[in-house]
Design a protein around this motif. Structure first.
Motif, PDB file in Angstrom:
ATOM      1  N   ALA A  75       0.832  -1.204   0.000  1.00  0.00           N
ATOM      2  CA  ALA A  75       0.000   0.000   0.000  1.00  0.00           C
ATOM      3  C   ALA A  75       0.866   1.252   0.000  1.00  0.00           C
ATOM      4  CB  ALA A  75      -0.934  -0.014   1.207  1.00  0.00           C
ATOM      5  N   ALA A  76       1.944   1.236   0.775  1.00  0.00           N
ATOM      6  CA  ALA A  76       2.843   2.393   0.821  1.00  0.00           C
ATOM      7  C   ALA A  76       3.525   2.624  -0.516  1.00  0.00           C
ATOM      8  CB  ALA A  76       3.892   2.200   1.914  1.00  0.00           C
ATOM      9  N   GLU A 134     -11.048  -6.132   9.591  1.00  0.00           N
ATOM     10  CA  GLU A 134     -10.793  -4.726   9.917  1.00  0.00           C
ATOM     11  C   GLU A 134      -9.306  -4.468  10.146  1.00  0.00           C
ATOM     12  OE1 GLU A 134     -12.668  -2.044   9.677  1.00  0.00           O
ATOM     13  OE2 GLU A 134     -14.090  -3.451   8.802  1.00  0.00           O
ATOM     14  N   ARG A 135      -8.632  -5.430  10.725  1.00  0.00           N
ATOM     15  CA  ARG A 135      -7.189  -5.290  10.933  1.00  0.00           C
ATOM     16  C   ARG A 135      -6.460  -5.197   9.598  1.00  0.00           C
ATOM     17  NH1 ARG A 135      -5.130 -10.002  14.345  1.00  0.00           N
ATOM     18  NH2 ARG A 135      -4.687 -11.072  12.406  1.00  0.00           N
ATOM     19  N   VAL A 136      -6.895  -5.987   8.625  1.00  0.00           N
ATOM     20  CA  VAL A 136      -6.269  -5.986   7.307  1.00  0.00           C
ATOM     21  C   VAL A 136      -6.562  -4.669   6.585  1.00  0.00           C
ATOM     22  CG1 VAL A 136      -6.334  -7.110   5.059  1.00  0.00           C
ATOM     23  CG2 VAL A 136      -6.185  -8.500   7.121  1.00  0.00           C
ATOM     24  N   ARG A 137      -7.778  -4.176   6.711  1.00  0.00           N
ATOM     25  CA  ARG A 137      -8.094  -2.868   6.113  1.00  0.00           C
ATOM     26  C   ARG A 137      -7.239  -1.766   6.735  1.00  0.00           C
ATOM     27  NH1 ARG A 137     -13.478  -4.860   6.427  1.00  0.00           N
ATOM     28  NH2 ARG A 137     -14.331  -5.291   4.343  1.00  0.00           N
ATOM     29  N   ALA A 138      -7.073  -1.832   8.037  1.00  0.00           N
ATOM     30  CA  ALA A 138      -6.266  -0.816   8.716  1.00  0.00           C
ATOM     31  C   ALA A 138      -4.820  -0.853   8.249  1.00  0.00           C
ATOM     32  CB  ALA A 138      -6.330  -1.016  10.228  1.00  0.00           C
ATOM     33  N   ALA A 139      -4.353  -2.016   7.809  1.00  0.00           N
ATOM     34  CA  ALA A 139      -2.979  -2.135   7.298  1.00  0.00           C
ATOM     35  C   ALA A 139      -2.815  -1.503   5.924  1.00  0.00           C
ATOM     36  CB  ALA A 139      -2.560  -3.599   7.257  1.00  0.00           C
ATOM     37  N   GLY A 140      -3.940  -1.274   5.227  1.00  0.00           N
ATOM     38  CA  GLY A 140      -3.843  -0.605   3.928  1.00  0.00           C
ATOM     39  C   GLY A 140      -4.531  -1.309   2.784  1.00  0.00           C
ATOM     40  N   ALA A 141      -5.258  -2.403   3.052  1.00  0.00           N
ATOM     41  CA  ALA A 141      -5.934  -3.114   1.970  1.00  0.00           C
ATOM     42  C   ALA A 141      -7.087  -2.278   1.422  1.00  0.00           C
ATOM     43  CB  ALA A 141      -6.452  -4.461   2.464  1.00  0.00           C
ATOM     44  N   ALA A 142      -7.146  -2.141   0.090  1.00  0.00           N
ATOM     45  CA  ALA A 142      -8.252  -1.433  -0.551  1.00  0.00           C
ATOM     46  C   ALA A 142      -9.486  -2.318  -0.662  1.00  0.00           C
ATOM     47  CB  ALA A 142      -7.827  -0.961  -1.931  1.00  0.00           C
ATOM     48  N   GLU A 143      -9.266  -3.631  -0.785  1.00  0.00           N
ATOM     49  CA  GLU A 143     -10.351  -4.601  -0.843  1.00  0.00           C
ATOM     50  C   GLU A 143     -10.000  -5.779   0.060  1.00  0.00           C
ATOM     51  OE1 GLU A 143     -11.630  -5.815  -4.790  1.00  0.00           O
ATOM     52  OE2 GLU A 143     -10.475  -4.165  -5.662  1.00  0.00           O
ATOM     53  N   VAL A 144     -11.020  -6.337   0.702  1.00  0.00           N
ATOM     54  CA  VAL A 144     -10.819  -7.525   1.524  1.00  0.00           C
ATOM     55  C   VAL A 144     -11.766  -8.612   1.042  1.00  0.00           C
ATOM     56  CG1 VAL A 144     -10.917  -8.518   3.845  1.00  0.00           C
ATOM     57  CG2 VAL A 144     -10.088  -6.176   3.517  1.00  0.00           C
ATOM     58  N   VAL A 145     -11.230  -9.789   0.779  1.00  0.00           N
ATOM     59  CA  VAL A 145     -12.016 -10.942   0.344  1.00  0.00           C
ATOM     60  C   VAL A 145     -12.094 -11.921   1.506  1.00  0.00           C
ATOM     61  CG1 VAL A 145     -12.168 -12.867  -1.267  1.00  0.00           C
ATOM     62  CG2 VAL A 145     -11.295 -10.648  -2.054  1.00  0.00           C
ATOM     63  N   ASP A 146     -13.302 -12.309   1.871  1.00  0.00           N
ATOM     64  CA  ASP A 146     -13.512 -13.260   2.961  1.00  0.00           C
ATOM     65  C   ASP A 146     -13.197 -14.665   2.457  1.00  0.00           C
ATOM     66  OD1 ASP A 146     -14.346 -14.873   5.019  1.00  0.00           O
ATOM     67  OD2 ASP A 146     -16.421 -14.136   5.057  1.00  0.00           O
ATOM     68  N   HIS A 147     -12.061 -15.202   2.875  1.00  0.00           N
ATOM     69  CA  HIS A 147     -11.660 -16.521   2.386  1.00  0.00           C
ATOM     70  C   HIS A 147     -12.486 -17.639   2.997  1.00  0.00           C
ATOM     71  CE1 HIS A 147      -9.524 -17.739   6.065  1.00  0.00           C
ATOM     72  NE2 HIS A 147      -9.056 -16.512   6.132  1.00  0.00           N
ATOM     73  N   THR A 148     -13.283 -17.340   4.023  1.00  0.00           N
ATOM     74  CA  THR A 148     -14.141 -18.362   4.624  1.00  0.00           C
ATOM     75  C   THR A 148     -15.480 -18.473   3.919  1.00  0.00           C
ATOM     76  OG1 THR A 148     -15.226 -16.901   6.247  1.00  0.00           O
ATOM     77  CG2 THR A 148     -13.084 -17.828   6.852  1.00  0.00           C
ATOM     78  N   ALA A 149     -15.768 -17.541   3.004  1.00  0.00           N
ATOM     79  CA  ALA A 149     -17.097 -17.485   2.391  1.00  0.00           C
ATOM     80  C   ALA A 149     -17.179 -18.205   1.050  1.00  0.00           C
ATOM     81  CB  ALA A 149     -17.521 -16.025   2.212  1.00  0.00           C
ATOM     82  N   GLY A 150     -16.057 -18.662   0.522  1.00  0.00           N
ATOM     83  CA  GLY A 150     -16.104 -19.340  -0.768  1.00  0.00           C
ATOM     84  C   GLY A 150     -14.801 -19.231  -1.518  1.00  0.00           C
TER      85      GLY A 150
END
Length: 315
Positions: free
Chosen positions: A166-167, A182-198
């Motif tokens: 991100a930097a 939320e922790r991953v978003r705070a690190a700088g992720a623009a998108e988060v994919v839930d790996h538990t959902a499929g």
């Protein structure tokens, strides 16, 4: 001095706290008085005997790749360091580690420890920080504006990879669970994919330029993710027991990452920490005597975040 060692490969109970001779630095080496090391998954794999091919170690062996501490003694030919300086590095995979009151370190791998962190917490930086840095910049040759998928972003390497990408101006897509999103978003992720959902590959709306593969994965899912890398892109992976898939017809490179010590890169990471541009997150701090328990909890899937192993000073 006190050290944790194992004399045979096996379950966590092969780890024992022992009294051993204090090592003496050879030419080009420094003896470091260890403030802390950290737990990395590779420690458990080596202890269990699963890495005897790529990482042969002499038994008995002291685990602990990361080291944060102070310079205690200088070997012949070492210049530019003085006793008492706070330092960090990580140790070669095949050598004895830092789960001990003293460790021998090649002087040309050391960086001055971050001034903004308690010295024990600095042990959470070297191996994971360098792995992420080398994956992104040495191997993937990341550029601003590229799309990067970090699979396994909630782990310690993934956390650093998200922050560093991100930097660098990349568009970061990260996999996480609802608990860590939320922790991953705070690190700088623009998108988060839930790996538990499929299926993560199916959830990607468009191809990525770089796939950073950090999480446990089966070959079929790995291949599906690699297929979502754009023509001319790159797959970098730390799951070295399963080679990263390439696609020569599309110009997709594949790199299996074996982290190496690099003094300049580590100094750059330290500088970013001290400038507030890179956060080192420590989930737990445990005493050296509890290292076997940390290994057991890791095997049971009970660790959540980076564990720093604090070493009681030698008297």
């Amino acid at each position: 001095m006190t050290a944790v060692r194992f004399h045979a490969y096996g379950e966590p109970d092969v780890l024992s706290l022992e009294e051993v001779e204090r090592p003496e630095p050879g030419a080009g080496q420094v003896r470091v008085r260890v403030a802390a090391t950290s737990f990395n998954g590779i420690d458990a794999n080596v202890r269990a005997g699963r890495m005897q091919g790529p990482i042969p170690v002499a038994l008995p062996h002291t685990p602990g790749r990361d080291v944060a501490g102070t310079v205690d003694a200088l070997g012949e030919g070492v210049e530019g360091l003085e006793v008492g300086r706070p330092v960090v590095t990580f140790l070669p995979m095949t050598e004895d580690g830092a789960s001990a009151q003293f460790a021998l370190v090649d002087a040309d791998t050391l960086a001055t420890a971050p001034a903004s962190l308690p010295l024990p917490d600095a042990a959470a930086l070297p191996l994971v920080g360098l792995t992420a840095y080398q994956a992104l910049f040495d191997h993937a040759r990341l550029r601003s504006g590229q799309r990067v998928l970090v699979n396994g972003a909630s782990g310690a390497v993934g956390d650093h990879a998200v922050q560093l990408a991100a930097a660098a101006g990349a568009h970061v897509i990260a996999t996480a669970s609802p608990r860590t999103a939320e922790r991953v978003r705070a690190a700088g992720a623009a998108e988060v994919v839930d790996h538990t959902a499929g299926d993560v590959a199916a959830a990607l709306t468009e191809p990525v330029d770089v796939l950073v593969q950090l999480a446990p994965i089966d070959p079929e899912r790995f291949a599906a993710l690699a297929a979502r890398v754009a023509d001319g892109g790159v797959v970098v992976s730390t799951t070295v027991w399963m080679p990263a898939p390439s696609d020569e017809t599309r110009g997709v490179r594949a790199v299996d990452v074996f982290v190496r010590p690099d003094q300049d890169q580590l100094a750059e990471l330290v500088a970013r920490v001290d400038r507030g541009e890179l956060e080192v997150r420590v989930a737990e701090r445990v005493p050296l005597a509890e290292l076997a328990d940390v290994h057991a909890r890791s095997a049971a899937g009970e660790l959540d975040g980076k564990v720093v192993v604090v070493v009681e000073p030698a008297r």
